[in-house]
Design a protein around this motif. Structure first.
Motif, PDB file in Angstrom:
ATOM      1  N   ASN B 152      54.019 -16.504  -3.192  1.00  0.00           N
ATOM      2  CA  ASN B 152      53.155 -16.483  -2.023  1.00  0.00           C
ATOM      3  C   ASN B 152      52.612 -17.878  -1.712  1.00  0.00           C
ATOM      4  O   ASN B 152      52.713 -18.365  -0.577  1.00  0.00           O
ATOM      5  CB  ASN B 152      52.000 -15.507  -2.329  1.00  0.00           C
ATOM      6  CG  ASN B 152      51.503 -14.853  -1.089  1.00  0.00           C
ATOM      7  OD1 ASN B 152      50.985 -15.539  -0.241  1.00  0.00           O
ATOM      8  ND2 ASN B 152      51.661 -13.553  -0.984  1.00  0.00           N
ATOM      9  N   LEU B 153      52.072 -18.516  -2.734  1.00  0.00           N
ATOM     10  CA  LEU B 153      51.470 -19.832  -2.518  1.00  0.00           C
ATOM     11  C   LEU B 153      52.520 -20.852  -2.095  1.00  0.00           C
ATOM     12  O   LEU B 153      52.284 -21.688  -1.220  1.00  0.00           O
ATOM     13  CB  LEU B 153      50.753 -20.298  -3.801  1.00  0.00           C
ATOM     14  CG  LEU B 153      49.560 -19.446  -4.255  1.00  0.00           C
ATOM     15  CD1 LEU B 153      49.045 -19.915  -5.611  1.00  0.00           C
ATOM     16  CD2 LEU B 153      48.425 -19.480  -3.236  1.00  0.00           C
ATOM     17  N   THR B 176      50.625  -5.874   0.176  1.00  0.00           N
ATOM     18  CA  THR B 176      50.377  -6.478   1.486  1.00  0.00           C
ATOM     19  C   THR B 176      50.205  -7.996   1.448  1.00  0.00           C
ATOM     20  O   THR B 176      49.746  -8.578   2.414  1.00  0.00           O
ATOM     21  CB  THR B 176      49.150  -5.830   2.182  1.00  0.00           C
ATOM     22  OG1 THR B 176      47.990  -6.141   1.431  1.00  0.00           O
ATOM     23  CG2 THR B 176      49.269  -4.342   2.303  1.00  0.00           C
ATOM     24  N   SER B 177      50.599  -8.632   0.350  1.00  0.00           N
ATOM     25  CA  SER B 177      50.459 -10.087   0.313  1.00  0.00           C
ATOM     26  C   SER B 177      51.419 -10.767   1.288  1.00  0.00           C
ATOM     27  O   SER B 177      51.280 -11.948   1.576  1.00  0.00           O
ATOM     28  CB  SER B 177      50.694 -10.612  -1.103  1.00  0.00           C
ATOM     29  OG  SER B 177      52.001 -10.308  -1.525  1.00  0.00           O
ATOM     30  N   VAL B 179      51.462 -10.459   4.356  1.00  0.00           N
ATOM     31  CA  VAL B 179      50.773 -10.846   5.592  1.00  0.00           C
ATOM     32  C   VAL B 179      50.241 -12.279   5.496  1.00  0.00           C
ATOM     33  O   VAL B 179      50.104 -12.975   6.504  1.00  0.00           O
ATOM     34  CB  VAL B 179      49.645  -9.830   5.945  1.00  0.00           C
ATOM     35  CG1 VAL B 179      48.407 -10.020   5.078  1.00  0.00           C
ATOM     36  CG2 VAL B 179      49.276  -9.927   7.419  1.00  0.00           C
ATOM     37  N   VAL B 180      49.980 -12.748   4.276  1.00  0.00           N
ATOM     38  CA  VAL B 180      49.520 -14.133   4.108  1.00  0.00           C
ATOM     39  C   VAL B 180      50.642 -15.086   4.537  1.00  0.00           C
ATOM     40  O   VAL B 180      50.399 -16.072   5.246  1.00  0.00           O
ATOM     41  CB  VAL B 180      49.132 -14.397   2.629  1.00  0.00           C
ATOM     42  CG1 VAL B 180      48.696 -15.833   2.429  1.00  0.00           C
ATOM     43  CG2 VAL B 180      48.041 -13.434   2.187  1.00  0.00           C
ATOM     44  N   GLU B 183      51.220 -14.931   8.371  1.00  0.00           N
ATOM     45  CA  GLU B 183      50.233 -15.661   9.172  1.00  0.00           C
ATOM     46  C   GLU B 183      50.428 -17.169   9.077  1.00  0.00           C
ATOM     47  O   GLU B 183      50.220 -17.887  10.050  1.00  0.00           O
ATOM     48  CB  GLU B 183      48.805 -15.257   8.773  1.00  0.00           C
ATOM     49  CG  GLU B 183      48.383 -13.926   9.364  1.00  0.00           C
ATOM     50  CD  GLU B 183      48.623 -13.831  10.853  1.00  0.00           C
ATOM     51  OE1 GLU B 183      49.571 -13.125  11.262  1.00  0.00           O
ATOM     52  OE2 GLU B 183      47.902 -14.483  11.633  1.00  0.00           O
ATOM     53  N   MET B 204      51.897  -4.121   7.389  1.00  0.00           N
ATOM     54  CA  MET B 204      51.580  -5.522   7.677  1.00  0.00           C
ATOM     55  C   MET B 204      52.651  -6.145   8.574  1.00  0.00           C
ATOM     56  O   MET B 204      52.355  -6.960   9.441  1.00  0.00           O
ATOM     57  CB  MET B 204      51.478  -6.326   6.367  1.00  0.00           C
ATOM     58  CG  MET B 204      50.343  -5.926   5.479  1.00  0.00           C
ATOM     59  SD  MET B 204      48.740  -6.140   6.259  1.00  0.00           S
ATOM     60  CE  MET B 204      48.170  -4.454   6.334  1.00  0.00           C
ATOM     61  N   ALA B 208      52.070  -8.008  12.180  1.00  0.00           N
ATOM     62  CA  ALA B 208      52.210  -9.446  12.413  1.00  0.00           C
ATOM     63  C   ALA B 208      53.616  -9.939  12.743  1.00  0.00           C
ATOM     64  O   ALA B 208      53.760 -11.034  13.276  1.00  0.00           O
ATOM     65  CB  ALA B 208      51.707 -10.195  11.174  1.00  0.00           C
TER      66      ALA B 208
END
Lengths: 208, 261, 286
Positions: B152-153, B176-177, B179-180, B183, B204, B208
């Motif tokens: 993710n990061l 739901t990670s 969505v990070v 975005e 999510m 988005a």
């Protein structure tokens, strides 16, 4: 011709082995107690998975090392990745997961990192709501209303306005969302059986 | 013993193997009888190739992120579903790589599954070879992350640094990670194509992403990409099973309503 | 300083400030209690009869002194902890208060780490093994690999597969574990932390009472098993924590945290409404 069919069997071998392995491991769910052969295959498969992780972690470190050698702009990031990977591996080899330094690092880096991502989720969920939640179509308008209903149901606002609001929200959650979730999963499982059917017929492969 | 207890008892004792065999036979039958059926297209396939073209126009790389997709042995349904996404997403990766090879688009992948990362190498390499430009395949663009947090990061970091022209996120992300990442991509104007394994992640995507498809559709991506009529016939056969199950629900509802059951 | 009002990072800043501000002055607000939370508490307090398998209905008399409770930390607890923390604390407090024997299993290193950091020290200190409860009313198996396949094996014997606790102590020598081995009969109550697949392993075959706890997000996929009658009750998210605090009378922070949620929900709702009004006005202009 013989050469051709030999090549085809070799090409299909990963898929054939995959289907057979899948069947044997899955048998543990319908035989009681599970038969020894299936247990051995499942355990052997499970134990083999970390080796793939070791290989890919090696590749990961190699990639970042290359970036440093090439003096890419990501050098600080690469150095931190390699440094932390080497540190964790060394700590793990020396003291295992019970090592206090390892445990402290895990708790204060991994757990905090995870919490940071989770915090980012909550903000990122609001972001598109504010960015693109416009009632351009009736369905979109309905979706917006449902979202506001959920926001009011899971916080005290709904109850403060009228007790019927959280009751309606709960009804949607328990029955409508529950039913749609059920339909989603049942469809997925049917899709999974269709996938296995295609794999048995060698119409879906595990190698290109 | 009441009627519903008897039915429940019977259902409990129906082996999962029995259900599988029954479904398999229906689908096998469909593979013969429904050949030639035409299927509607699903957004993920069309939009994924469009995403490659969007990247080509922008001159930016494409993110192909499958998250948790891959073999795992949690032993419960949501874990096993990630296994079902393996052949489909790898076929999609090959198709995307083929298109990217032609148009000179760089493809960067993201996965948290080591075995999947190794398999990605073969499918991606084949895709670029099929494009006539095997030299455009960059093995180090297959990114493996030991866990979801790192994926993710890193995705977010790359989304801002590179940035990506488009992203195809078909697979399993985590609570739901996704969505990070969506975005971060949206902030940089990237086109987002998504199809998640789990419903909460898919919600999510609905929120988005520009294009999305459902889990069942995603498992079948390989069939949509193939010209072979048999996989398409098997897909159509799924509807026979669904009609049967819906009929059971309706009849059961009527019987329950009438007080018979 | 040139502020770009359309910069989405402003949303993050505002939400952070709201959470921070409302945390400074927590106020308990009215909240309705959803049915699955009521039933969760009722199972713990009064018990339940489970008859999913009609051959062998199983009566559970509620959590009392010595009730064997297994907590399966086997879902996405690490990821959901921010939303589950207070509910788990309240339920754990209640279980201890009633004298339950708690056996804990974590399905992943992450799940173990999150409880080690945020829950276990809260109840048992920094060295849980030395706590007077350890081995008497609490045993921690720690992370044991195997997922739900392990639960399948534990049905017949826990000790056959997992002979020691996380600290290496033999389970056979631990007082609490003397009558806690074949999980299909020895376990009086299972509480899953976002755990999946328990229906087919325990409920359908053995009528084991199963309760579930998860994040608000988990409700979507766990609701199905609740409405189908497999789970006897559920507690979901911080709201569930607040509900449990209300039902049990155990003081906690979840009720006060609802103020944060309410403030954020209000801001987002206002932003959505304003955005839509702007959109409608721009459409009229064009």
């Amino acid at each position: 011709m013989g050469q051709q069919s030999q090549t085809n069997i070799v090409q299909e071998l990963p898929t054939i082995l995959g289907v057979i392995g899948l069947f044997i491991i899955a048998s543990l769910y319908w035989t009681e107690p599970g038969w020894e052969g299936a247990l051995v295959i499942r355990n052997a498969t499970t134990l083999s998975l970390p080796f793939a992780t070791i290989i890919t972690v090696g590749l990961l470190i190699r990639r970042h090392a290359r970036n440093i050698i090439r003096r890419e702009e990501t050098t600080p990031y690469d150095a931190i990745t390699i440094g932390s990977a080497v540190l964790i591996v060394l700590l793990g080899l020396v003291g295992g997961m019970a090592d206090p330094t390892m445990a402290a690092l895990y708790a204060n880096v991994n757990v905090i990192g995870t919490m940071a991502v989770i915090s980012a989720i909550s903000i990122s969920v609001f972001s598109p709501m504010i960015r693109i939640y416009r009632a351009k179509t009736p369905i979109m308008g309905f979706l917006i209303l449902l979202s506001i209903l959920a926001l009011f149901t899971y916080t005290p606002i709904g109850e403060m306005i009228h007790p019927a609001i959280p009751r309606l929200g709960d009804f949607v959650q328990i029955w409508i969302s529950g039913a749609s979730d059920s339909a989603f999963w049942i469809s997925t499982y049917i899709g999974a059986v269709a996938l296995i059917t295609r794999m048995i017929l060698l119409k879906e492969r595990l190698r290109p | 013993m009441t009627m519903n207890q008897l039915v429940l008892q019977a259902l409990v004792r129906v082996d999962v193997l029995g259900v599988f065999i029954a479904f398999f036979l229906v689908l096998l039958g469909a593979s013969f009888t429904l050949r030639g059926v035409s299927l509607r297209s699903i957004p993920t396939v069309e939009a994924s190739l469009e995403a490659v073209r969007a990247c080509s126009e922008k001159g930016n790389p494409l993110l192909f992120d499958t998250g948790w997709t891959g073999a795992n042995f949690w032993g419960h349904s949501s874990g096993l579903t990630t296994l079902c996404f393996v052949p489909a997403t790898l076929e999609l990766l090959r198709a995307i790589s083929r298109e990217s090879g032609k148009l000179g688009v760089r493809v960067i992948t993201g996965t948290t599954n080591a075995v999947y990362a190794l398999m990605s190498h073969d499918f991606m390499q084949r895709g670029f070879a099929e494009s006539g430009h095997p030299e455009r395949f960059i093995p180090t663009d297959i990114r493996f992350y030991p866990d979801n947090t790192a994926l993710n990061l890193s995705d977010v970091e790359m989304a801002h640094r590179l940035p990506f022209g488009a992203a195809v996120m078909v697979g399993g992300h985590n609570q739901t990670s996704n969505v990070v990442i969506y975005e971060a991509l949206a902030t940089e104007g990237a086109m987002i194509v998504a199809g998640e394994i789990w419903p909460n992640d898919n919600s999510m995507a609905a929120l988005a992403a520009d294009y999305m498809s459902f889990s069942e559709e995603n498992i079948a991506i390989g069939s949509y990409l193939s010209d072979d009529p048999v996989p398409k016939a098997i897909l159509a056969g799924e509807d026979i099973i669904k009609v049967f199950l819906i009929a059971i629900v309706i009849i059961g509802g009527i019987l329950a309503g009438a007080g018979v059951w | 300083m040139n502020i770009k009002w359309k910069d989405t990072r402003l949303i993050y800043l505002v939400i952070f400030l709201v959470i921070f501000g409302t945390s400074l002055t927590p106020i308990t607000l009215p909240l309705p209690v959803v049915q699955w939370s009521k039933e969760f508490y009722k199972v713990i307090d009064e018990g339940v009869t489970v008859s999913v398998n009609p051959d062998n209905p199983r009566h559970f008399a509620g959590v009392k002194e010595g009730t064997r409770v297994m907590i399966l930390n086997s879902g996405e607890t690490a990821k959901l902890w921010g939303d589950m923390s207070e509910a788990v604390k309240a339920v754990w407090t209640d279980l201890r208060r009633r004298g339950a024997h708690i056996l804990l299993w974590s399905s992943s290193v992450d799940n173990q780490a999150i409880l080690d950091k945020y829950l276990i020290p809260y109840f048992y200190g920094l060295d849980p093994q030395s706590h007077s409860d350890y081995g008497v009313s609490f045993v921690d198996l720690g992370f044991v690999a195997g997922g739900n396949a392990l639960l399948e094996q534990w049905r017949t014997s826990l000790r056959a597969i997992t002979p020691v606790d996380r600290y290496g102590n033999s389970l056979a020598d631990i007082p609490m574990m003397q009558n806690f081995d074949a999980m299909r009969i020895d376990c009086d109550l299972i509480i899953g932390l976002d755990a999946r697949g328990l229906e087919s392993i325990y409920v359908i075959r053995y009528n084991t009472p199963v309760l579930e706890m998860g994040g608000t997000d988990s409700a979507g996929y766990l609701a199905l098993s609740y409405t189908a009658g497999y789970f006897q009750g559920m507690i979901m998210g911080q709201r569930g924590g607040a509900e449990y605090e209300f039902l049990s009378g155990i003081p906690g922070r979840a009720s006060a945290y609802m103020l944060n949620s309410m403030a954020i929900a209000l801001i987002v709702t206002v932003a959505i409404v304003v955005g839509n009004i702007q959109y409608l006005m721009s459409r009229r202009e064009t």
